[in-house]
Design an enzyme around this catalytic site. Structure first.
Site, PDB file in Angstrom:
ATOM      1  CE1 TYR A  87      30.318   0.583  32.612  1.00 41.01           C
ATOM      2  CE2 TYR A  87      32.088   1.258  33.735  1.00 41.01           C
ATOM      3  CZ  TYR A  87      30.770   1.258  33.568  1.00 41.01           C
ATOM      4  OH  TYR A  87      30.034   1.698  34.495  1.00 41.01           O
ATOM      5  CE  LYS A 137      27.918  -0.418  35.607  1.00 41.66           C
ATOM      6  NZ  LYS A 137      28.970  -0.031  36.650  1.00 41.66           N
TER       7      LYS A 137
END
Length: 574
Positions: A112, A184
């Site tokens: 991420y 996500k």
């Protein structure tokens, strides 16, 4: 985690028992969902015609993780490690998730922010294999047809969609936004057990205003400037309608839309479908949870709290909204009165009503009367002097904006200054935690937008909380998916915030962080999902049958439906 003996193991999403595999031979090895590599059992190698396609030694998942970690560690930099993990995900998703779960703290920043931002910027150059659904504005009459490639009505629980205009603080990345949707969804699986086979990452390619991409011959997206206005709105609406028609039970998560569209789109659809914008609501929820824990420690009542937000874009106004909704819900104050406890500052200074059309939809309700705030009192330090806030939140991406004078001024008026410099990445933080503790003589309560090491001051050590959305949005999504809620209400979000706040280590020891660590996030997601589901039931928004009333049974019901990174026995479809 409940096993196959659970009273809920019969549920369709229960991640226990045998898995039916429709493939055999090399097709099994090419399916990331069913591939086990060297871990196929003798029986499976015979049943699925794998003999001769694999080396003979059978290994455990843990042994595979050890080998994969050695390979990962040999990569020269974080972007190379990110690319290695992406390749592994395309080959064997169980091993991919197990590897990351085993080393979550180390790998989180690789899968991420900030490394995923580098991967997105280089999407067209690193491209190997497409993942997700690519919809473009020049072909919008075929959206339903394109979505049909990803299954039928019962096959998708969770959709993340982005138009790529404002990605992770790096701006317009066009079609590369597919990777933020993918990332996500990886986090929802890691943190809340959303089944990877029941997810759909989507990019809405409306063009890009990034001239570097437009001039790059390798760029894979539409080579045109971004569409705006009615054509853009029609495209978004056609996607929403087609997605709801094709996947009527799916929860839709909006990600990294531009400032002028994010709030507008959320406002349009949140009263029609179960949807969520992480930049607005997720950031707001996790920040509010940290703030509520800090208020409890500092003995400040919610009805009395004064908050200054420096940086009033999507994240800042999302936080302001979440604080307002919670004050109104918890104290019974009208929302207009609750919003007066918040002062929002942006590039023009304090937001005032005379800014008129220069205010976004999200900013308008926080604009102050000009007569109360002369021109020379609208800068941050002047607002701090006059408003005397308990809480100062930074979402400005203006490094060093929280100066020593500003923090000391704040500390003059309140006993425990609550200071959250949240801008990402670390180099854009409004202040460093060690400075904040020094300037407040150790009295501050601090949370940041990126991880920081503990701070030592005057013989004490203070652990710094990270306002990581990943402790919050996966659990909210899990609750929405399992309850099959018609809408995601404001009360459901407040319930999620309270569940996260209850996990604050600082409530037991004020020197501990205000928020729990991401390593504990699966348990936290169960708490949040349970709170969201109970609220959905109370509000009459839950559509799923058979939701348990008993708290312990509800937790078991949730846990048995959370996907785990483990090999299940394969049985042939024949």
């Amino acid at each position: 985690m409940p096993g196959s003996d659970s009273k809920f193991s019969h549920l369709p999403r229960a991640a226990v028992g045998p898995l039916t595999c429709p493939y055999e031979g090399s097709s099994v090895l090419q399916s990331s969902q069913f591939n086990k590599g060297s871990a196929f059992t003798e029986e499976e190698r015979s049943a699925f015609k794998l003999r001769g396609l694999l080396p003979p030694n059978i290994q455990t998942l843990d042994e595979q993780v050890e080998r994969a970690y050695q390979q990962y560690s040999s990569r020269p930099d974080d972007l190379a490690k990110n690319t290695f993990l992406s390749s592994m995900k395309a080959q064997n998703e169980v091993l991919y998730y197990k590897l990351i779960q085993t080393h979550l703290k180390e790998m989180f920043s690789v899968i991420y922010t900030p490394t995923e931002g580098d991967a997105i910027q280089n999407y067209s150059r690193l491209f190997r294999k497409p993942e997700g659904c690519f919809l473009n504005i020049n072909d919008q009459d075929r959206i339903e047809e394109h979505l049909s490639a990803f299954g039928t009505g019962d096959d998708v629980d969770y959709i993340v969609v982005s138009d790529g205009e404002e990605i992770l603080g790096i701006g317009d990345q066009g079609v590369g936004a597919i990777l933020i949707s993918v990332a996500k969804l990886v986090i929802t699986t890691l943190c809340a057990g959303i089944h990877p086979s029941r997810q759909l990452p989507v990019v809405l390619d409306c063009g890009t205003n990034n001239e570097e991409l437009l001039n790059d011959q390798l760029y894979l997206g539409l080579r045109q400037h971004r569409a705006r206005g009615e054509r853009y709105d029609d495209f978004v609406d056609k996607f929403i309608q087609a997605a709801r028609k094709r996947f009527p039970k799916a929860y839709i998560h909006f990600e990294d839309f531009g400032l002028n569209n994010a709030r507008r789109i959320l406002d349009r659809y949140q009263s029609q479908i179960p949807c969520f914008n992480d930049d607005i609501q997720g950031t707001g929820c996790v920040t509010l949870a940290a703030m509520l824990a800090a208020l409890e420690i500092s003995s400040v009542k919610l009805e009395d709290v004064r908050v200054v937000i420096f940086g009033s874009g999507t994240a800042g106004t999302g936080i302001a909204d979440q604080i307002t909704d919670t004050i109104a819900t918890e104290t019974g104050k009208p929302k207009d009165d609750a919003s007066k406890q918040i002062w929002c500052i942006d590039k023009p200074g304090l937001l005032v009503k005379s800014l008129g059309d220069k205010l976004t939809d999200g900013q308008r309700s926080f604009a102050r009367d000009d007569k109360d705030w002369p021109d020379n009192e609208r800068d941050l330090e002047s607002v701090i002097k006059k408003a005397q806030p308990h809480v100062l939140i930074g979402t400005s991406t203006k490094p060093g904006a929280f100066t020593e004078n500003i923090i000391r001024e704040m500390a003059r008026h309140v006993e425990r200054p609550i200071v959250f410099p949240l801008s990402n990445p670390t180099r854009l933080h409004e202040a460093k935690p060690n400075d904040i503790y020094k300037w407040t003589e150790g009295r501050a309560l601090v949370a940041t937008g990126s991880p920081f090491p503990p701070v030592k001051y005057n013989g004490k050590e203070y652990e710094v909380a990270e306002c990581n959305n990943s402790t919050c949005f996966p659990g909210i999504g899990l609750g929405a998916v399992l309850s099959q809620c018609r809408l995601l209400s404001k009360k459901m979000l407040v319930a999620a915030v309270e569940a996260l706040k209850a996990r604050s280590p600082a409530l037991k020891d004020a020197d501990k962080p205000l928020l729990p660590d991401v390593e504990d996030v699966r348990d936290i997601s169960v708490d949040i999902a349970a709170a969201v589901i109970k609220c959905a039931v109370q509000e009459g928004l839950a559509q799923q049958d058979g939701i348990p009333d008993d708290d312990s049974e509800l937790r078991e019901w949730i846990q048995v439906q959370m996907w785990e990174a483990g090999y299940r026995p394969l049985v042939s479809k024949k």
